[in-house]
Each structure stands twice: as structure tokens, then as C-alpha cells.
Scaffold this motif. Structure first.
Motif, PDB file in Angstrom:
ATOM      1  N   ALA A 122       0.833  -1.209   0.000  1.00 43.33           N
ATOM      2  CA  ALA A 122       0.000   0.000   0.000  1.00 43.33           C
ATOM      3  C   ALA A 122       0.868   1.259   0.000  1.00 43.33           C
ATOM      4  N   GLY A 123       1.946   1.244   0.782  1.00 43.64           N
ATOM      5  CA  GLY A 123       2.833   2.402   0.849  1.00 43.64           C
ATOM      6  C   GLY A 123       3.561   2.663  -0.457  1.00 43.64           C
ATOM      7  N   VAL A 124       4.022   1.602  -1.117  1.00 41.31           N
ATOM      8  CA  VAL A 124       4.703   1.741  -2.409  1.00 41.31           C
ATOM      9  C   VAL A 124       3.755   2.337  -3.433  1.00 41.31           C
TER      10      VAL A 124
ATOM     11  N   ALA B 287       9.910   3.489   7.726  1.00 41.73           N
ATOM     12  CA  ALA B 287      11.356   3.629   7.516  1.00 41.73           C
ATOM     13  C   ALA B 287      11.815   2.815   6.305  1.00 41.73           C
ATOM     14  N   ILE B 288      11.248   1.643   6.117  1.00 43.09           N
ATOM     15  CA  ILE B 288      11.586   0.814   4.946  1.00 43.09           C
ATOM     16  C   ILE B 288      11.137   1.522   3.678  1.00 43.09           C
ATOM     17  N   LEU B 289       9.950   2.102   3.693  1.00 37.37           N
ATOM     18  CA  LEU B 289       9.456   2.843   2.531  1.00 37.37           C
ATOM     19  C   LEU B 289      10.335   4.057   2.232  1.00 37.37           C
ATOM     20  N   ASP B 290      10.787   4.744   3.281  1.00 35.09           N
ATOM     21  CA  ASP B 290      11.703   5.878   3.089  1.00 35.09           C
ATOM     22  C   ASP B 290      12.988   5.414   2.401  1.00 35.09           C
ATOM     23  N   ASP B 291      13.522   4.286   2.846  1.00 34.66           N
ATOM     24  CA  ASP B 291      14.745   3.731   2.262  1.00 34.66           C
ATOM     25  C   ASP B 291      14.538   3.363   0.795  1.00 34.66           C
TER      26      ASP B 291
ATOM     27  N   GLU C 176      12.351   4.602  -1.229  1.00 33.56           N
ATOM     28  CA  GLU C 176      12.152   5.848  -1.975  1.00 33.56           C
ATOM     29  C   GLU C 176      13.495   6.503  -2.308  1.00 33.56           C
ATOM     30  N   LEU C 177      14.419   6.493  -1.365  1.00 36.24           N
ATOM     31  CA  LEU C 177      15.755   7.053  -1.613  1.00 36.24           C
ATOM     32  C   LEU C 177      16.520   6.243  -2.651  1.00 36.24           C
ATOM     33  N   ARG C 178      16.411   4.917  -2.579  1.00 35.76           N
ATOM     34  CA  ARG C 178      17.155   4.047  -3.496  1.00 35.76           C
ATOM     35  C   ARG C 178      16.610   4.058  -4.921  1.00 35.76           C
ATOM     36  N   PHE C 179      15.268   4.074  -5.062  1.00 31.29           N
ATOM     37  CA  PHE C 179      14.666   3.845  -6.372  1.00 31.29           C
ATOM     38  C   PHE C 179      13.840   4.994  -6.926  1.00 31.29           C
TER      39      PHE C 179
END
Length: 108
Positions: free
Chosen positions: A37-39, A82-86, A88-91
Motif C-alpha cells: 500500500a505504501g509503495v 522507515a523501509i518505505l523511506d529507504d 524511496e531514496l534508493r529507487f
């Protein structure tokens, strides 16, 4: 940030023996649902794939990032942001015109 979409594998394996650890018994299904859902809401350029056992049951739930193979061991539901933030930064983000999540590669 990668131009190519990433893939996040999430183990949702449940063992038949209840006395043995498994990712599903430790909340991976709920975590997968929240990350999917977050992605989609953030339009992150990553595909979430639910997976079978990755052999890391004692430290589950297990998430593995493809292409670089980074493992996220023992994430909890409250770690989803926090995983979604990571991710987002990577991809980065999908293009505005692309309203569908990226398709998984052939054979997956």
C-alpha cells in the motif's frame, strides 16, 4: 538513486510445525500488505513480491532487496515507514503517467 525499478522480496512462508519459527507467524503478511500500500501511495519505483522461504527463519520476517541483495531481518510492522523511506531514496518514483506498479521480471 537507481533508474531501474527495484524488487523487494518478502517471505510469507508459514511452517507446518508450529513450534518452529516462520516469517508468516511473525507478521510478514501484514507487513507485506502495508508495504504494498505504501509503495503504491508514494509511487515508489519498486515491485513488492511475496516469496517463499529464504532460509532465514530464525531472524524473520525476511525481506530481500534485488538487485543488490540487501536483507532486512526482523522488521516489524512499525518499521514499514522507515523501509518505505529507504526504498524511496534508493529507487525514486514512477513516472506520473504510470499508474500501475512495475511488472515483475519474466520467470519470477
Amino acid at each position: 538513486m537507481s533508474e531501474q525499478p527495484g524488487i523487494l522480496l518478502i517471505c510469507i512462508n508459514r511452517r507446518f510445525r508450529l513450534d518452529e519459527p516462520s516469517c508468516a507467524a511473525r507478521g510478514s503478511l501484514e507487513l507485506a500488505t502495508r508495504l504494498e500500500a505504501g509503495v503504491q501511495a508514494r509511487r515508489i519505483n519498486v515491485t513488492i513480491e511475496r516469496s517463499v522461504c529464504m532460509g532465514r527463519c530464525p531472524t524473520g520476517p525476511t525481506l530481500r532487496l534485488i538487485p543488490n541483495g540487501t536483507f532486512f531481518d526482523s522488521p516489524r510492522l512499525e518499521d514499514a515507514a522507515a523501509i518505505l523511506d529507504d526504498l524511496e531514496l534508493r529507487f525514486g518514483h514512477r513516472a506520473e503517467a504510470d499508474d500501475t506498479p512495475p511488472l515483475p521480471p519474466f520467470g519470477s
